[in-house]
Enzyme design. Structure first.
Site, PDB file in Angstrom:
ATOM      1  N   GLU A 108       7.913 -13.441 -15.335  1.00  0.00           N
ATOM      2  CA  GLU A 108       8.308 -12.698 -14.135  1.00  0.00           C
ATOM      3  C   GLU A 108       7.385 -11.493 -13.923  1.00  0.00           C
ATOM      4  O   GLU A 108       6.940 -10.855 -14.876  1.00  0.00           O
ATOM      5  CB  GLU A 108       9.744 -12.203 -14.262  1.00  0.00           C
ATOM      6  CG  GLU A 108      10.790 -13.301 -14.184  1.00  0.00           C
ATOM      7  CD  GLU A 108      12.204 -12.741 -14.259  1.00  0.00           C
ATOM      8  OE1 GLU A 108      12.349 -11.498 -14.316  1.00  0.00           O
ATOM      9  OE2 GLU A 108      13.154 -13.540 -14.285  1.00  0.00           O
ATOM     10  N   HIS A 168      -8.879 -17.438   8.459  1.00  0.00           N
ATOM     11  CA  HIS A 168      -9.367 -18.804   8.659  1.00  0.00           C
ATOM     12  C   HIS A 168      -9.132 -19.289  10.087  1.00  0.00           C
ATOM     13  O   HIS A 168      -9.939 -20.057  10.621  1.00  0.00           O
ATOM     14  CB  HIS A 168      -8.676 -19.738   7.668  1.00  0.00           C
ATOM     15  CG  HIS A 168      -9.174 -21.148   7.729  1.00  0.00           C
ATOM     16  ND1 HIS A 168     -10.476 -21.504   7.425  1.00  0.00           N
ATOM     17  CD2 HIS A 168      -8.546 -22.306   8.073  1.00  0.00           C
ATOM     18  CE1 HIS A 168     -10.623 -22.808   7.562  1.00  0.00           C
ATOM     19  NE2 HIS A 168      -9.470 -23.323   7.955  1.00  0.00           N
ATOM     20  N   LYS A 224     -18.457 -33.846  11.172  1.00  0.00           N
ATOM     21  CA  LYS A 224     -18.024 -34.391   9.888  1.00  0.00           C
ATOM     22  C   LYS A 224     -16.683 -35.090  10.031  1.00  0.00           C
ATOM     23  O   LYS A 224     -15.915 -34.826  10.959  1.00  0.00           O
ATOM     24  CB  LYS A 224     -17.934 -33.290   8.826  1.00  0.00           C
ATOM     25  CG  LYS A 224     -16.817 -32.279   9.058  1.00  0.00           C
ATOM     26  CD  LYS A 224     -16.783 -31.203   7.991  1.00  0.00           C
ATOM     27  CE  LYS A 224     -15.630 -30.236   8.238  1.00  0.00           C
ATOM     28  NZ  LYS A 224     -15.599 -29.151   7.263  1.00  0.00           N
ATOM     29  N   ARG A 226     -13.269 -35.745   7.671  1.00  0.00           N
ATOM     30  CA  ARG A 226     -12.593 -35.397   6.423  1.00  0.00           C
ATOM     31  C   ARG A 226     -11.732 -36.564   5.979  1.00  0.00           C
ATOM     32  O   ARG A 226     -10.795 -36.969   6.679  1.00  0.00           O
ATOM     33  CB  ARG A 226     -11.750 -34.132   6.609  1.00  0.00           C
ATOM     34  CG  ARG A 226     -11.167 -33.590   5.311  1.00  0.00           C
ATOM     35  CD  ARG A 226     -10.508 -32.233   5.528  1.00  0.00           C
ATOM     36  NE  ARG A 226     -11.463 -31.218   5.911  1.00  0.00           N
ATOM     37  CZ  ARG A 226     -12.245 -30.555   5.070  1.00  0.00           C
ATOM     38  NH1 ARG A 226     -12.207 -30.848   3.786  1.00  0.00           N
ATOM     39  NH2 ARG A 226     -13.070 -29.630   5.504  1.00  0.00           N
ATOM     40  N   ASP A 242     -14.782 -23.584  -0.749  1.00  0.00           N
ATOM     41  CA  ASP A 242     -13.802 -23.865  -1.796  1.00  0.00           C
ATOM     42  C   ASP A 242     -14.429 -24.744  -2.868  1.00  0.00           C
ATOM     43  O   ASP A 242     -15.041 -24.244  -3.808  1.00  0.00           O
ATOM     44  CB  ASP A 242     -12.560 -24.509  -1.187  1.00  0.00           C
ATOM     45  CG  ASP A 242     -11.411 -24.643  -2.169  1.00  0.00           C
ATOM     46  OD1 ASP A 242     -11.591 -24.292  -3.365  1.00  0.00           O
ATOM     47  OD2 ASP A 242     -10.332 -25.104  -1.782  1.00  0.00           O
ATOM     48  N   ALA A 274     -16.925 -26.764  -2.380  1.00  0.00           N
ATOM     49  CA  ALA A 274     -18.344 -26.870  -2.009  1.00  0.00           C
ATOM     50  C   ALA A 274     -18.786 -28.299  -1.695  1.00  0.00           C
ATOM     51  O   ALA A 274     -19.972 -28.536  -1.500  1.00  0.00           O
ATOM     52  CB  ALA A 274     -19.250 -26.273  -3.085  1.00  0.00           C
TER      53      ALA A 274
END
Length: 317
Positions: A41, A132, A194, A196, A224, A226
């Site tokens: 905790e 983001h 691209k 995904r 992240d 890469a």
């Protein structure tokens, strides 16, 4: 500079950045014990009086993400109960930001959930960098100041790269940012189309724009694992780019990211220090970290003095 009544606290996510911000403001980092009990905790004890103070908590979404998020929430609760005038959460990298919409059935909007938690616990204001997605600001019912990294990255690009540049957006969502950089640098613009296939897995499919014979700079808000960056680098070189560099705000660099970058044809990866330097990053000669403390300290100073911070923005539109 008036700093009376300003206090800056830090969790364990990025204490180096918090200390640099305090050095820039010429004030000491305020005392707080942030640790854990034996069962895991979060334990927080504020080590000084904050009654009536303007309090800032510096805590980024670094790994382990959930522990640092909980640290932030418990720190805010502890400070709220000590009667400060205002609590501002300084979140250089906002975790869960990629989960900002329902892109498939039965998935959460976790970015909104985190915003609700931070708001409901008693925060008065948010200071972040390069969220983001812009709509995340609307997830909060309190003021959000979203700084851009362009005052840090643009001078570096101008100093270290020649004029034969092409600014590359790794996806359609990053085109407005890339276009703004290209305009300021008088460079050309390209886009990577691209597809995904899964989380953290993307395959670069097509380059839209002329990159042959140019120095390519891939511009993004985070890197992240890469995987996308490495695929983009290979595609750009296949299309005739002389070199490929990347300029990214948040160096998440999880999993195999550092090894991928080290072994890839990418020439350099320029990042800011919104996330802490980890040992594997220090050993990668391609990664260059730029300080963000002056930008954050200027924003904190203006917020404290009730001045506008719009002069710190490089407006990207």
């Amino acid at each position: 500079m008036a700093t009376y009544g300003m206090k800056i606290f830090a969790g364990n996510s990025n204490p180096e950045l918090a200390l640099q911000i305090c050095d820039s403001l010429e004030i000491p980092l305020s005392r707080a014990l942030v640790s854990t009990f034996s069962d895991g905790e979060i334990r927080v004890e504020i080590g000084e009086n904050v009654r009536g103070a303007d309090v800032f908590i510096v805590q980024s979404g670094a790994q382990p993400v959930n522990d640092h998020l909980m640290e932030l929430l418990v720190m805010i609760d502890a400070l709220k109960r000590a009667s400060p005038r205002r609590i501002t959460a300084v979140i250089p990298y906002y975790s869960y930001a990629r989960q900002d919409r329902k892109n498939k059935p039965r998935v959460p909007i976790a970015a909104r959930l985190v915003a609700d938690l931070i708001t409901r616990v008693g925060t008065h204001r948010i200071l972040a960098m390069d969220l983001h997605a812009g709509q995340i600001q609307g997830f909060f019912d309190i003021p959000v100041d979203n700084l851009y990294a362009s005052p840090i990255l643009l001078p570096y690009i101008r100093e270290h790269f020649d004029r034969d540049l092409v600014i590359v957006s790794p996806d359609a969502g990053g085109v407005p940012r890339a276009r703004a950089y290209a305009r300021r640098l008088q460079a050309s613009l390209a886009l990577i189309d691209k597809r995904r296939s899964d989380v953290n897995e993307a395959k670069a499919m097509n380059i839209i724009g002329e990159v042959s014979g140019k120095m390519a700079i891939v511009l993004d808000d985070m890197v992240d694992t890469a995987g996308t960056l490495v695929e983009a680098t290979k595609s750009l070189l296949e299309k005739g780019a002389k070199e490929v560099h990347a300029c990214v705000t948040h160096a998440v660099l999880s999993g195999p990211a550092v090894d991928r970058i080290e072994n890839s044809p990418l020439t350099s990866l320029v990042v800011t220090d919104t996330l802490p330097l980890r040992p594997q990053m220090a050993h990668c000669h391609k990664i260059i970290r730029l300080p963000s403390c002056r930008l954050f300290s200027a924003a904190i100073r203006n917020i404290h003095n009730e001045d506008s911070i719009s002069t710190l923005f490089e407006i990207l539109h």
